[in-house]
Design a protein around this motif. Sequence first.
Motif, PDB file in Angstrom:
ATOM      1  N   GLU A 138       0.261  14.241 -53.057  1.00 35.22           N
ATOM      2  CA  GLU A 138      -0.266  15.497 -52.403  1.00 35.22           C
ATOM      3  C   GLU A 138       1.136  16.227 -52.104  1.00 35.22           C
ATOM      4  O   GLU A 138       1.279  16.952 -51.585  1.00 35.22           O
ATOM      5  N   PHE A 139       1.954  15.636 -51.967  1.00 31.43           N
ATOM      6  CA  PHE A 139       3.601  15.750 -51.738  1.00 31.43           C
ATOM      7  C   PHE A 139       4.388  16.595 -52.667  1.00 31.43           C
ATOM      8  O   PHE A 139       4.388  17.876 -52.878  1.00 31.43           O
ATOM      9  N   THR A 140       4.132  15.604 -53.705  1.00 34.27           N
ATOM     10  CA  THR A 140       4.471  15.352 -55.339  1.00 34.27           C
ATOM     11  C   THR A 140       3.776  17.384 -55.576  1.00 34.27           C
ATOM     12  O   THR A 140       4.507  18.087 -55.712  1.00 34.27           O
ATOM     13  N   THR A 141       2.273  17.166 -55.690  1.00 38.73           N
ATOM     14  CA  THR A 141       1.861  18.158 -56.621  1.00 38.73           C
ATOM     15  C   THR A 141       2.651  19.221 -55.764  1.00 38.73           C
ATOM     16  O   THR A 141       2.714  20.311 -56.270  1.00 38.73           O
ATOM     17  N   GLY A 142       2.296  19.417 -54.384  1.00 37.16           N
ATOM     18  CA  GLY A 142       2.068  20.675 -53.217  1.00 37.16           C
ATOM     19  C   GLY A 142       3.758  21.088 -53.197  1.00 37.16           C
ATOM     20  O   GLY A 142       4.092  22.382 -53.478  1.00 37.16           O
ATOM     21  N   VAL A 143       4.798  20.326 -53.702  1.00 38.10           N
ATOM     22  CA  VAL A 143       6.424  20.452 -53.299  1.00 38.10           C
ATOM     23  C   VAL A 143       6.379  21.230 -55.122  1.00 38.10           C
ATOM     24  O   VAL A 143       6.952  22.658 -55.096  1.00 38.10           O
ATOM     25  N   LEU A 144       5.879  20.490 -56.096  1.00 37.95           N
ATOM     26  CA  LEU A 144       6.413  21.283 -57.230  1.00 37.95           C
ATOM     27  C   LEU A 144       5.100  22.749 -57.633  1.00 37.95           C
ATOM     28  O   LEU A 144       5.758  23.697 -58.228  1.00 37.95           O
ATOM     29  N   ASN A 145       4.575  23.238 -56.657  1.00 31.01           N
ATOM     30  CA  ASN A 145       3.983  24.453 -56.433  1.00 31.01           C
ATOM     31  C   ASN A 145       4.636  24.952 -56.331  1.00 31.01           C
ATOM     32  O   ASN A 145       4.611  26.555 -56.407  1.00 31.01           O
ATOM     33  N   VAL A 146       5.371  24.751 -55.087  1.00 29.19           N
ATOM     34  CA  VAL A 146       5.921  26.178 -54.318  1.00 29.19           C
ATOM     35  C   VAL A 146       7.158  26.155 -54.555  1.00 29.19           C
ATOM     36  O   VAL A 146       7.311  27.249 -54.968  1.00 29.19           O
ATOM     37  N   GLN A 147       7.770  25.275 -55.850  1.00 32.31           N
ATOM     38  CA  GLN A 147       8.457  25.879 -56.738  1.00 32.31           C
ATOM     39  C   GLN A 147       8.071  25.876 -58.439  1.00 32.31           C
ATOM     40  O   GLN A 147       9.439  26.685 -58.774  1.00 32.31           O
ATOM     41  N   LEU A 148       7.251  26.451 -58.081  1.00 32.10           N
ATOM     42  CA  LEU A 148       6.749  27.295 -59.053  1.00 32.10           C
ATOM     43  C   LEU A 148       7.115  26.815 -60.145  1.00 32.10           C
ATOM     44  O   LEU A 148       7.265  27.047 -61.399  1.00 32.10           O
ATOM     45  N   ASP A 149       6.753  24.825 -60.478  1.00 30.88           N
ATOM     46  CA  ASP A 149       6.796  23.989 -61.487  1.00 30.88           C
ATOM     47  C   ASP A 149       5.696  23.195 -61.867  1.00 30.88           C
ATOM     48  O   ASP A 149       6.222  22.201 -61.932  1.00 30.88           O
ATOM     49  N   TYR A 150       4.308  23.524 -61.592  1.00 30.32           N
ATOM     50  CA  TYR A 150       3.666  23.017 -61.849  1.00 30.32           C
ATOM     51  C   TYR A 150       3.170  21.779 -62.350  1.00 30.32           C
ATOM     52  O   TYR A 150       2.932  22.875 -63.844  1.00 30.32           O
ATOM     53  N   VAL A 151       3.216  20.626 -62.772  1.00 31.35           N
ATOM     54  CA  VAL A 151       3.574  20.290 -63.739  1.00 31.35           C
ATOM     55  C   VAL A 151       2.259  19.386 -64.697  1.00 31.35           C
ATOM     56  O   VAL A 151       2.444  18.823 -65.575  1.00 31.35           O
ATOM     57  N   PHE A 152       0.558  18.644 -63.541  1.00 30.44           N
ATOM     58  CA  PHE A 152      -0.128  18.120 -63.653  1.00 30.44           C
ATOM     59  C   PHE A 152      -1.379  18.942 -64.185  1.00 30.44           C
ATOM     60  O   PHE A 152      -0.956  20.117 -64.160  1.00 30.44           O
ATOM     61  N   PRO A 153      -1.882  18.167 -65.120  1.00 25.99           N
ATOM     62  CA  PRO A 153      -3.250  18.140 -65.760  1.00 25.99           C
ATOM     63  C   PRO A 153      -3.894  19.022 -65.080  1.00 25.99           C
ATOM     64  O   PRO A 153      -4.731  18.431 -64.319  1.00 25.99           O
TER      65      PRO A 153
END
Length: 411
Positions: A138-153
């Motif tokens: 949750e924390f990793t996906t949230g931070v990546l989404n905020v940083q506009l760098d979401y890499v999860f499939p």
Amino acid sequence: MRDHPRLPTSPGFWRSPLRGPWFTSVLGLVLLAGITVLFVTGLVSYAAYNPGLARVNDQTPDKGLLGFYLFAWPTGPVWLYRLTQGVHVTLGITLVPVLLAKLWSVVPRLFTLPPARSLAHALERLSLVLLVGGGLFEFTTGVLNVQLDYVFPGSFYPLHFYGAWVFFAAFLAHAALKTPAAVRTVRGRRRPEAGDLVAPRPDAPTTSRRGALGLVGGGSLLLFLTTVGQSLGGPFRRTALLAPHGTADPGGGPNGFQINKTAAYAGITAADRHEDAWRLVVTGRTGTVRLSRAQLLELPQHSSSLPIACVEGWSTADQWWRGVRLRDLAALVGYDGDPPDVLVESLQRHGAFRRAALRANQVADGRSLLALFVNGEELSPDHGHPARIIVPAAPGVMNTKWVARLTFGDL
């Protein structure tokens, strides 16, 4: 092998004098409060999308009882979504050092052998797997989404949604088991510490446990100060050094404020927006009307001072929008009294949220506009020219840009 001092399964492998029940308990109680707020504000953010209104707003598959609808999202105060989502994102980032310190403090338990001493112990270990794995996800996906760098499939929205329920269920079970002991440990600070977290042969200390907590707190404070400005806007935005939308407003002039999606990214061409080609199609009880931008300008024009607030936690300052009220457009197609819901469709052909549904209370609000101007100037292509939706307190993605069609009626 379990007692070999060079293996992490041995208690002697872990030498830090900082680990202990008190240090872990303090961090755990901070996370208890913080994660509870994160979950509540996450549910509020879910409600802001009006998921019970139309499937276009919430495409989470097979959500069942987990997708219960809280309430019709209100249109006031206009800064409501800016506040709730700003708290959600800023607090989530602020808690990262606390979460990492908590995981560090209990890491010896992850290597304890045997893995399960009883059925109850096996269930507790399983809950820890869900708790640690869910928290990191949750924390990793949230931070990546905020940083506009979401890499999860897969889409962030359903993955974060399901991950939150799995994580919070494990979190509640863990909190129910551990909170009473944590409170007793913190209150009994002066008692000698014992237990599996205390190193049997600790190294010499280089700092105290209070000093370590101060370091964690200082890291959280630094993240807070370099993130919160993106939600506050105005002069504070320059302090949001870790947020993509935290620097000074892009460009200049009346259209010089934050965007997520450019016209080029959305595939909107000059030909699509040209006054000879573009028409707004409005459908309702009495049929369909097609309006050019010139015809829209002949309708009564109204103004609203509203921000744009995004799920990523950033928001603009209040901008001065001018255009045609949504309720006036509903009246053109047979809804002279209370207007109904509306399905908004964009010129954008691909991608998420090219369509969005708005509730009747949002349509009826006199501040809800099909905006043609912002801050006294025509909308720029990146801000939605020839026309865009602007609704008070709605998430940014619900304020559809490059509007092509409005369909009024029960959705």
